[in-house]
Design an enzyme around this catalytic site. Structure first.
Site, PDB file in Angstrom:
ATOM      1  CD  GLU B  47       9.036  42.076  76.767  1.00  0.00           C
ATOM      2  OE1 GLU B  47       8.194  42.526  77.580  1.00  0.00           O
ATOM      3  OE2 GLU B  47       9.218  42.555  75.638  1.00  0.00           O
ATOM      4  CG  ASN B 112      12.383  41.794  73.860  1.00  0.00           C
ATOM      5  OD1 ASN B 112      12.423  40.746  74.497  1.00  0.00           O
ATOM      6  ND2 ASN B 112      11.620  42.813  74.213  1.00  0.00           N
ATOM      7  CE  LYS B 128       7.899  43.078  72.114  1.00  0.00           C
ATOM      8  NZ  LYS B 128       7.989  43.691  73.461  1.00  0.00           N
ATOM      9  CD  GLU B 149       9.891  46.406  73.961  1.00  0.00           C
ATOM     10  OE1 GLU B 149      10.154  45.400  73.286  1.00  0.00           O
ATOM     11  OE2 GLU B 149       8.836  46.546  74.605  1.00  0.00           O
ATOM     12  CB  CYS B 185       5.633  41.941  75.400  1.00  0.00           C
ATOM     13  SG  CYS B 185       4.889  43.291  76.344  1.00  0.00           S
ATOM     14  CG  ASN B 210       8.578  43.269  81.178  1.00  0.00           C
ATOM     15  OD1 ASN B 210       8.844  43.302  82.366  1.00  0.00           O
ATOM     16  ND2 ASN B 210       9.272  42.540  80.314  1.00  0.00           N
TER      17      ASN B 210
END
Lengths: 340, 340
Positions: B47, B112, B128, B149, B185, B210
């Protein structure tokens, strides 16, 4: 501990095809005695606990099939007089039980059912949704292990309905009664049922099972591709994997109880009875392949870490992208691109 | 092997906040060289691979934030010229890549994102969906590890769209191109995304991540309740648990690749890059906490065991009971019974 509770998985060992119901109940009652002696407030028993796991057999004798089902409600619990002694004993000892059995309704419909019973009252009832195996036997040859749940049972019609257990509130305190859910055996491999319970804030999942340790036809493998020891280990690996993951991702305790041992001296079932915490860790597990009470002290408050952070559903779930889960049962593959 | 394919997780070690993009690309290109030398057809990268995992920082400098996002499409791939060299090299070597990066759309929306790129063409793109963490920083103190995020990205708007990879069909044969899906992730902890891919018959899941090995505020735990070694082990336990279970219950291979190492010499990320088979077994995994290519020979035909038996969705799923999954994001608890 903020909301402490002592719970148990009541594992049950070998039961043969001909084992009398009364002999089984006598063993279950011995487990209840142990539970009461050790201060257990909730004991979870296996799937179809009162008999051997009969869906492995192709049975033509209708009377034998009928003998595996509880029909007459006794004080609100669907059971025969022999089984009633079990619920009476649990009530006398002050132990709540969650237990699986074959259920036949007044209209003759048969389900694979589990009831949560407290002081002779049914607090929650669940009928198995995900029936594994096949409608038709792999073979009528008695040496073949079948998996005929789809033939003997209808899929559950209650859905996944969580409920509160006021009896446990007395034991563990807190402002509200603990939230409980039930699944049965193969259901534990399906994240959907777990998530429906998770969306009701479940804190204690109760799951009984019969999981065969050698079923090449059911699994679709060549019988020569693994030894029986490898097959047992793999079935146990999958059992623990799905149980630990779904407890973790729904931030709930899990009490899961096996019917195990080698039924009729021929048919091996895995053990693996255990209590799992809301972070997915095993906090207690079985040591034998026989009748055994697996006990743990849990703190229901531990569910809050997951429910308020990593798995705070309202903050993180995006239901606008989940539609297919409810729209269709089976697979539709993407098209091959043009010029591929 | 019926449909053999050599694949790799391209694990990437420490990247600091100030590490130049060109230095990162140089390391990724070295991994591509290794992949080509070893005959790998698909390499999955982490990622946000082109920089350190910046959502851990509360950043006030808008130019720095902007530097973490790819904006300009270069030959159809959203990337700067520096990054384009990576896709050019992959094309030259004949290696398909799935790789994560920060994406800024022409209207300035930031996602993302992960793209599956074959011969300089985007075959599949994923944004994501399950953004973890918080909109507000835990603290603006640089010594605190944030998880921002939700602040830096919008939730993905593509859903979970499986696609076929014709380039892999050339490598592994069979009548149809392999079916691929991507998650990023934290998505791997959510069964919903996996299942939507499962319902499209996915055979290869690509997941970069991550995952911080020390984030007490994110997890909601007392920092004194576990050591850093215990926290690392627990984060790895959860990573493997959800990956293995969801690969198993969707009968798919998984290639999952870590950004790992201790960024800035301060922030530890778990490793755990691995390739998992459709029965949930790990068939290859990382040996280091640095740049490393984890290679495996897989047989896509192995997906059929699960897809046709235990997880034959059309036979076993009961969508009439799954409604809550799509109806509501958050928890609604059952009422306390009267007279409780």
């Amino acid at each position: 501990m903020v909301r402490p509770l002592r719970v148990a998985a009541a594992q049950v060992g070998r039961i043969d095809r001909g084992t009398p119901r009364a002999a089984v109940i006598s063993r279950l009652n011995a487990l209840l005695d142990q539970a009461a002696e050790r201060g257990v407030k909730l004991a979870v028993f296996p799937e179809t606990t009162f008999s051997t796991f009969f869906p492995r057999y192709w049975i033509e004798d209708q009377a034998e099939i009928a003998s595996y089902f509880e029909k007459e409600p006794v004080e609100g619990i669907a059971c025969c007089e022999t089984v009633k002694a079990f619920f009476d004993k649990a009530a006398t000892l002050g132990v709540d039980v969650a237990i699986g059995y074959g259920e036949e309704t007044p209209d003759g419909t048969r389900f694979n059912t589990a009831s949560y019973v407290s002081d002779r009252k049914t607090v929650g009832k669940y009928r198995k949704v995900h029936l594994p195996g096949t409608f038709e036997p792999f073979s009528k040859d008695p040496s073949v292990t079948n998996q005929l749940e789809k033939y003997y049972f209808k899929p559950g019609d209650y859905g996944f309905k969580a409920f509160r257990a006021p009896s446990l509130k007395k034991a563990c305190g807190g402002e509200k009664s603990p939230i409980v859910g039930q699944l049965i055996c193969n259901d534990r491999r399906w994240a959907e049922g777990w998530r429906v319970y998770g969306l009701q804030g479940v804190e204690i999942m109760c799951i009984g099972y019969n999981t065969t340790a050698w079923a090449p036809q059911l699994w679709g493998i060549d019988p020569d591709s693994m030894t029986r020891e490898e097959a047992y280990a793999d079935a146990m690996f999958h059992h623990k994997l799905v149980c630990q993951t779904n407890a973790y991702t729904n931030s709930t305790f899990l009490i899961t109880s096996a019917r195990c041992g080698k039924d009729d001296g021929i048919y091996p079932l895995i053990s693996g009875s255990m209590i799992v915490d809301p972070e997915g860790h095993i906090v207690a597990e079985n040591k034998t392949e026989e009748d055994e009470l697996v006990v743990a002290d849990i703190d229901l408050d531990a569910c809050q870490q997951g429910k308020t952070k990593t798995f705070a559903f309202a903050k993180h779930r995006r239901v606008e992208h989940y539609g297919l889960i409810c729209e269709r049962a089976g697979v539709v593959e993407p098209e091959e691109p043009e010029e591929a």
